[in-house]
Every structure is written in structure tokens, then in C-alpha cells.
Motif scaffolding. Structure first.
Motif, PDB file in Angstrom:
ATOM      1  N   PRO A 304       1.141  -1.449   0.032  1.00 51.39           N
ATOM      2  CA  PRO A 304      -0.145   0.123   0.045  1.00 51.39           C
ATOM      3  C   PRO A 304       0.916   1.342  -0.327  1.00 51.39           C
ATOM      4  N   VAL A 305       0.131   2.217  -0.247  1.00 52.72           N
ATOM      5  CA  VAL A 305       1.071   3.431  -0.617  1.00 52.72           C
ATOM      6  C   VAL A 305       0.802   4.355   0.644  1.00 52.72           C
ATOM      7  N   MET A 306       1.679   4.848   1.513  1.00 51.22           N
ATOM      8  CA  MET A 306       1.491   5.115   2.601  1.00 51.22           C
ATOM      9  C   MET A 306       1.653   6.468   2.938  1.00 51.22           C
ATOM     10  N   SER A 307       2.036   6.955   2.063  1.00 50.63           N
ATOM     11  CA  SER A 307       1.786   8.894   2.211  1.00 50.63           C
ATOM     12  C   SER A 307       0.580   9.307   1.037  1.00 50.63           C
ATOM     13  N   HIS A 308      -0.345   9.030   1.128  1.00 46.45           N
ATOM     14  CA  HIS A 308      -1.774   8.797  -0.334  1.00 46.45           C
ATOM     15  C   HIS A 308      -1.664  10.422  -0.571  1.00 46.45           C
ATOM     16  N   ASP A 309      -0.937  11.545   0.382  1.00 44.85           N
ATOM     17  CA  ASP A 309      -2.190  12.260  -0.472  1.00 44.85           C
ATOM     18  C   ASP A 309      -1.319  13.166  -1.764  1.00 44.85           C
ATOM     19  N   PHE A 310      -0.380  13.167  -1.669  1.00 42.19           N
ATOM     20  CA  PHE A 310       0.556  14.035  -2.747  1.00 42.19           C
ATOM     21  C   PHE A 310      -0.039  12.559  -3.910  1.00 42.19           C
ATOM     22  N   VAL A 311      -0.728  11.661  -3.661  1.00 41.77           N
ATOM     23  CA  VAL A 311      -0.436  10.986  -5.103  1.00 41.77           C
ATOM     24  C   VAL A 311      -1.612  10.527  -5.519  1.00 41.77           C
ATOM     25  N   GLU A 312      -3.039  11.261  -4.430  1.00 45.83           N
ATOM     26  CA  GLU A 312      -4.286  11.470  -4.422  1.00 45.83           C
ATOM     27  C   GLU A 312      -4.250  12.113  -5.503  1.00 45.83           C
ATOM     28  N   ALA A 313      -3.254  13.511  -5.100  1.00 45.24           N
ATOM     29  CA  ALA A 313      -3.918  15.510  -5.752  1.00 45.24           C
ATOM     30  C   ALA A 313      -3.052  14.321  -7.155  1.00 45.24           C
ATOM     31  N   ALA A 314      -2.308  13.842  -7.360  1.00 43.89           N
ATOM     32  CA  ALA A 314      -1.824  13.795  -9.057  1.00 43.89           C
ATOM     33  C   ALA A 314      -2.924  12.706  -9.687  1.00 43.89           C
TER      34      ALA A 314
END
Length: 698
Positions: A304-314
Motif C-alpha cells: 500500500p501507498v503510505m503517503s497517500h495525499d500527494f498521490v491522490e492530488a496527482a
């Protein structure tokens, strides 16, 4: 003056021009500095060690240069009254106020947090929204991932009491996941699958978040006016710090933050990053496009992606939606860790999450360049430390080679004339001062900005504001080498995929001497050894090493001193390191403090025992629990009930307590049997002073 009007896509041309300008300035500045660095080196970059030093210097200097120019951009736009291309400047205040609201969910994901603080913050936010007269458009969800029964049982009772106090039974909801998958993003995903279709937007908070009602209303209105915006991120400031460490951090955040966030937002515009909290998200596209699949690689780049926030913005940007950072939205707060040790524990988790973004940065399909740059920004926040450490190691090797090894006058086998190595301390000093100037210049621009904007009084006046800045600079200089060594270790751990335990954060405790020494001992030993070697090697190199070595050698006392609450509060009373909320007051903070002062659960027992013995709490927890089905499970529960009754709660593991606390029949049976137990038994000793008061409690 009327705000200029931009079309929905006109910001892209403006962003492109600003980004090219930033890139040009950084390249020119870095090229000049690297050329100057080359002239400082003894062999002028003529051997492998010096080439490595030049490469690392260029990367680190460009990183510093980016921060400098973002600060300059921020100062420029704040002097103009704000960025004319920002989202809030695209619509006048009167039109925004007339924009109707729609149903919005406010989410509070928590995991082993202080119940008193997290629910106290939620109450303050609720009351602030209520004062706007727009409460009917908001629902509040407490989303718990807590596994310790003494925590989640307290959460449930505190939630019930809060609903009763605010008359909010149909407004504040509680949900606890029993299967904790994918950390915070999985918790939010669970909410979306269950209730996401009922809401247009969701506002995500952290356990330590505070947000004003007017800000929340304005966020919804901005989303209503801009259908192309998928995520709108506020710029949270730090507040409510008590320890010296937290107060230094929050002073810097409050004074420097507006400058840097304005500059960052002016570069990003509609391709900003999402920071995971204190932001509003458009639910439908988020559910459609922002699901996080497990990484398909190996080691760090799997699971799983641990730091999700930047990825969700992308992913939101990839779907054609915009992501905005809006510094003009005030009353958005979070809290700082209370000590350096706690900050480094948090950074250890964040480092691994950010290093995972290397995969998405290079392998993610159709991700916009600006969001890849955001990945790089997050990666460099931690990767800069091992690069700095590498530069120090190469510097040590270069000095050692000059002092101990024979001088190589012909580093290039094809050269005709000898090369005489020479060290120019004056040029080196100029380069060091220039670098420090770039580091500290934005801070003094922030001072000028505060004076121009008339904000200096909110920081205690001009003299105390300036003195606080100098104190903050000294503390930052002391902490920089400690963070460098710790972050270097965390990057290596991440790349080798060491397993990390995800836990709630400490937000209150001071650091003890034992904890400080065990946390910093490796760095203290390494720095002392390096410094003694430098002294033996060459006195000048020893003096050069001291700004890095001394903070590491004294890391434990520095950590303990900065964690002291008494010291932080003493400086506050004397007017140092003040913030606007402390100077002028804050209704949000007052509401939070009032809740914390009067917070109590109507029981002297720990939550698990109270859920069995206290009649009122027992009835409530039975209503919250479920009836277990299945012969094997029922047989296991029967055995656990007997064990709990005969040996007491202390004989049970956390897993066993969880099984009993989740089962309605077990809670009912244990309550009845415990009250019938003999006075000399485990439960009888707990109940003995209260047996006579049972009828009153009932």
C-alpha cells in the motif's frame, strides 16, 4: 479595487511563465555558485572526490535556491495584496457570500489519539460552524482505527457525551473499523464506500486540526463556484504549542508560513499538492479516479501507498481536475509535535512514504509534470539530508588526502604541466556566507512583510518579533545537523524496506533524559569521533566541523531542554515567540481549552473495566456492540468470559479484550456476574466501595 477575472483555464499560461522564470533563476544562480565552488577546491574539480563534491553541491544549492525564490515570489505577491491569479481573487467577496451551500461531510480520522484533544477539537469546529448559521449543511464523522480497547471504548463514551451536550445525535457520527487496511487512506475509503454517495464534498481533518466555521463555509462556496476544482487545500498554521520546541516551530510557521505558501501557490496554481488534511475534496471524482492500488514493485515499492495525499492530488490532476492551495483561507490550524524526538519519530514514517513516490514519479502514467515536481519536492525534503552527509564525507576525504597522502600534481594523465593544489579560505568564506544568505533571506523578508502588513504587533512588537526570529534561527541551526543525521538513517531504512509501526502521535509529553540519550546516542558518538579526527588531522578543519559536530554531540541535552513546557510558557509570559492567536485571542482555542478543562468520563475505572462494571456505560457499550455468531467463535468467547471473570481484566491480552468488548452478550454476562462476585474476588474488590451506590447509579 475589483479583483481581475480569469477564465477557467487561463491560469495554465500564467503558471507556465512563472515556472520557466523560477527554473531560469535557479539554474543561473546554481551555475554561478557551482563555478565559484569549483574555484575554491584545491584541484579545481580535477579528481573524482571533487567531482562528487561539485555534483552534490549543485543539487543541494539548487534545492536552497528554489526555497529562496519561492520566498521572494511570496513577498512580491503579498506586497501586491495577494496573487491576482489565486482562486479567491477570481471572485468578489459579495458573490462568494451569496453562493448556496450543499451537503458536506467533515471527517476526523483518528488512531490511538488523545480522546480529550481530538474530540475537543471537533467540538470547537462544530461550535464554530454553528455560529455561522450554516450547520444544517454539515455532518461530522469520527472515523476510528483504534485497536486498544481502553482507547476506543473511551472514544465511544466521549462521542455519546458530546452528542448529548451539543444536541447533535443526528449530526455527529462515530464509526470504528475492525479491519485496519491501508492506514488513513483506507479509513477514509471505508467512509466513502458507506456514505460517500450522500455528500457532494468532504473536508478531511487530522486529530490535531482546528478550522474556523467561516473558513469551512468559504471552502464549500469556492468549490460550488469552481466545478473544475477537485481539491482545495488550505495552509494550516501551527498553534497551541506549550513546549519550547513546539513554540519555536509554531512561531516560525505563523511568521514565515504566509510568505512561503503564497510563493508556492503562485507557482503551482491549479496543480498544487494535497497535504492530507485541512482540505476539501469533491467526492465523486475522488471516488472515481483517486483509488490507490498497491505498488507493483519489490521491497519499498510494493504494497500500500503510505503517503497517500500527494498521490491522490496527482490522480485528481490526471483525471482533468484542478488542485489548488489557497493561502487566503485563514483559521486553519494544526499542532506541532511537542519535542524533537516525537518529530523525528513522525519523520521516520513520512520518509518511507515519500521515498515510495520515486516509483510514481518515474513510473506513474499520465501524471502531470507539476505533480511529478511535487513528488520530487517531498522526496528532497528527506533526501537532501543524506546528500548533505555525503558532501561532508567527501569533504573529509578531500582534506585527509591533502594532509596525509602525497600530493598528486598530475591528476589528469594527459596534462603537460603540474597542477598546484591550493585552498582559498576567503573564497570559501564568501561561498558559505552566500549560501547562508539564501537560507535566511526569506525569514527576513517575512519580517519585512509582517511590518508592511501591520502584523508585527501580533508577534509581540517589532523588537520582540526580531528577537524571536534570531532565537528561532539559532534553534534551527542547532537542529539542522541532528535532523540531517536522523533523516539520512531514515532514507536508508526506507530504501532497504525496514518495517515501521504506524502509531498515534505523542502530543503532550516531555522528553526524558534516557529517551533523549537512547535516541541520539549513535549520532553523538559519530560526531564526537569525527570532531576528534578533524582535530588530529588539521586544526582549521576541526573549526570548520564544529557547527555540524557540536549540535550532534549535545543532541540529548538540546532535545530535553526544547521539550520543556515550563520554559516555553515562561517565554510566552515574557512576550517571546508569540503568535497572533495568543496576542489577540482565538474563540477556537478557547472552545478547545474549555472542553479539555471540563472533560471527564463518568467513571474512575479504566474504560474496559468501566464498560463491564458501570451500569450506564455498560448499557451503552452493549448497544454499540454486536451479537457474535458461529459455534467456534461463541465457544472461544465463553472461555474468554470465564477467564476474565475468574482472573480479572489484567489477565487478558489486548486482542482478547477487543473480542469481549465487541460482543454484546459478553458485556451483558460479565456485568451481571461481576456484580454478583464475592467481595474478596478481583471484581468484588473493585466494586466494594460502590455496591451501596448501585441503585443510585441505576
Amino acid at each position: 479595487m475589483e479583483a481581475p477575472v480569469f477564465s477557467k483555464r487561463s491560469w495554465q499560461g500564467i503558471a507556465s511563465l512563472r515556472r520557466w522564470l523560477l527554473l531560469f533563476l535557479v539554474i543561473v544562480q546554481t551555475s554561478i555558485a557551482t563555478w565559484f565552488m569549483k574555484s575554491v577546491l584545491p584541484y579545481y574539480g580535477g579528481n573524482a572526490v571533487e567531482i562528487g563534491m561539485l555534483c552534490l553541491f549543485a543539487i543541494l544549492f539548487s534545492w536552497i535556491s528554489v526555497g529562496f525564490w519561492i520566498g521572494v515570489f511570496g513577498f512580491f505577491y503579498r506586497c501586491r495584496g495577494g496573487d491576482p491569479a489565486s482562486l479567491m481573487r477570481q471572485i468578489d467577496a459579495a458573490t462568494l457570500q451569496q453562493t448556496p451551500l450543499t451537503k458536506t461531510a467533515i471527517l476526523l480520522p483518528i488512531y490511538h489519539e488523545s480522546v480529550e484533544r481530538s474530540l475537543g477539537g471537533l467540538k470547537a469546529v462544530y461550535q464554530s460552524v454553528e455560529r455561522t448559521g450554516q450547520l444544517e449543511h454539515f455532518d461530522f464523522f469520527i472515523l476510528s482505527d483504534s485497536r486498544n480497547p481502553d482507547i476506543w471504548l473511551e472514544e465511544q463514551v466521549a462521542w455519546k457525551n458530546l452528542c448529548k451536550e451539543l444536541n447533535a445525535e443526528q449530526r455527529i457520527f462515530y464509526r470504528r473499523r475492525t479491519l485496519n487496511l491501508n492506514y488513513k487512506s483506507g479509513n477514509v475509503g471505508d467512509f466513502l464506500r458507506r456514505w460517500g454517495a450522500n455528500y457532494e464534498y468532504m473536508i478531511v481533518l487530522d486529530a490535531d486540526s482546528l478550522m474556523g466555521g467561516d473558513t469551512l463555509v468559504n471552502m464549500v462556496q469556492l468549490m460550488q463556484r469552481n466545478e473544475q476544482v477537485g481539491i482545495l487545500q488550505t495552509s494550516p498554521s501551527l498553534l497551541n504549542g506549550r513546549s519550547l520546541f513546539a513554540r519555536v516551530q509554531q512561531f516560525g510557521s505563523q511568521l514565515y508560513g504566509p510568505l512561503f505558501t503564497t510563493g508556492l501557490a503562485s507557482i503551482q496554481l491549479g496543480e498544487a499538492a494535497f497535504w492530507g488534511h485541512n482540505a476539501i475534496l469533491r467526492i465523486k471524482p475522488f471516488m472515481t479516479w483517486c483509488g490507490l492500488r498497491k505498488l507493483p514493485g519489490r521491497g519499498l515499492f510494493s504494497g500500500p501507498v503510505m503517503s497517500h495525499d500527494f498521490v491522490e492530488a496527482a490522480y485528481m490532476g490526471r483525471a482533468g481536475y484542478e488542485v489548488w492551495l489557497e493561502p487566503g483561507l485563514g483559521e486553519s490550524y494544526e499542532e506541532s509535535p511537542p519535542s524533537l524526538v516525537d518529530e523525528l519519530m513522525r519523520d521516520r514514517r513520512w520518509t518511507k512514504g515519500n521515498m515510495q513516490h520515486l516509483w510514481l514519479m518515474f513510473r506513474g502514467s499520465r501524471i502531470r509534470l507539476a505533480h511529478r515536481a511535487a513528488f520530487l519536492n517531498g522526496i528532497m525534503s528527506y533526501l537532501a539530508s543524506p546528500l548533505w552527509l555525503g558532501f561532508l564525507i567527501l569533504s573529509t576525504i578531500a582534506t585527509t588526502s591533502l594532509v596525509l597522502w602525497p600530493i598528486n600534481y598530475f591528476p589528469d594523465p594527459h596534462q603537460l604541466f603540474p597542477l598546484w593544489p591550493e585552498w582559498d579560505p576567503q573564497k570559501a568564506l564568501i561561498l558559505i556566507l552566500t549560501t547562508f544568505g539564501l537560507l535566511f533571506a526569506p525569514k527576513f523578508l517575512a519580517i519585512a512583510d509582517a511590518m508592511i502588513q501591520g502584523r508585527s504587533k501580533q508577534f509581540g512588537g517589532k523588537l520582540k518579533m526580531l528577537g524571536s526570529v534570531l532565537f528561532e534561527i539559532v534553534v534551527s541551526a542547532l537542529l539542522a545537523p541532528i535532523r540531517m543525521l536522523s533523516h539520512s538513517r531514515y532514507v536508508l531504512e526506507a530504501l532497504f524496506n525496514f518495517t515501521l509501526r504506524w502509531a498515534g502521535q505523542n502530543r503532550t509529553d516531555e522528553t526524558g533524559w534516557w529517551s533523549a540519550f537512547t535516541s541520539h546516542a549513535p549520532g553523538m558518538v559519530l560526531a564526537l569521533s569525527w570532531s576528534l579526527f578533524a582535530l588530529w588531522l588539521q586544526p582549521m578543519f576541526f573549526y570548520w566541523s564544529l557547527p555540524v559536530a557540536l549540535p550532534l554531540i549535545f543532541a540529548a541535552p538540546i532535545s530535553v531542554l526544547l521539550s520543556k513546557v515550563q520554559t516555553g510558557q515562561k517565554l510566552r509570559r515574557k512576550g517571546w515567540l508569540l503568535t497572533p492567536e495568543e496576542r489577540s485571542g482565538s474563540v477556537l482555542v478557547d472552545d478547545l481549552e474549555e472542553f479539555q478543562e471540563h472533560y471527564h468520563i463518568d467513571s474512575d475505572w479504566p474504560p474496559f473495566i468501566a464498560s463491564i462494571l458501570n451500569p450506564k456505560i455498560n448499557r451503552f457499550q452493549i448497544a454499540m456492540a454486536r451479537d457474535t455468531k458461529g459455534e467456534a467463535r461463541l465457544a472461544n468467547l465463553k472461555a474468554l468470559r470465564e477467564k476474565c471473570l475468574e482472573e480479572g481484566a489484567d489477565a487478558l491480552t489486548t486482542v482478547e479484550k477487543n473480542r469481549l468488548a465487541k460482543d454484546a452478550n459478553s458485556l451483558r454476562w460479565l456485568h451481571e456476574q461481576a456484580w454478583r462476585s464475592p467481595p474478596e474476588s478481583y471484581w468484588g474488590r473493585l466494586l466494594n466501595p460502590r455496591r451501596r451506590a448501585r441503585r443510585t447509579a441505576l
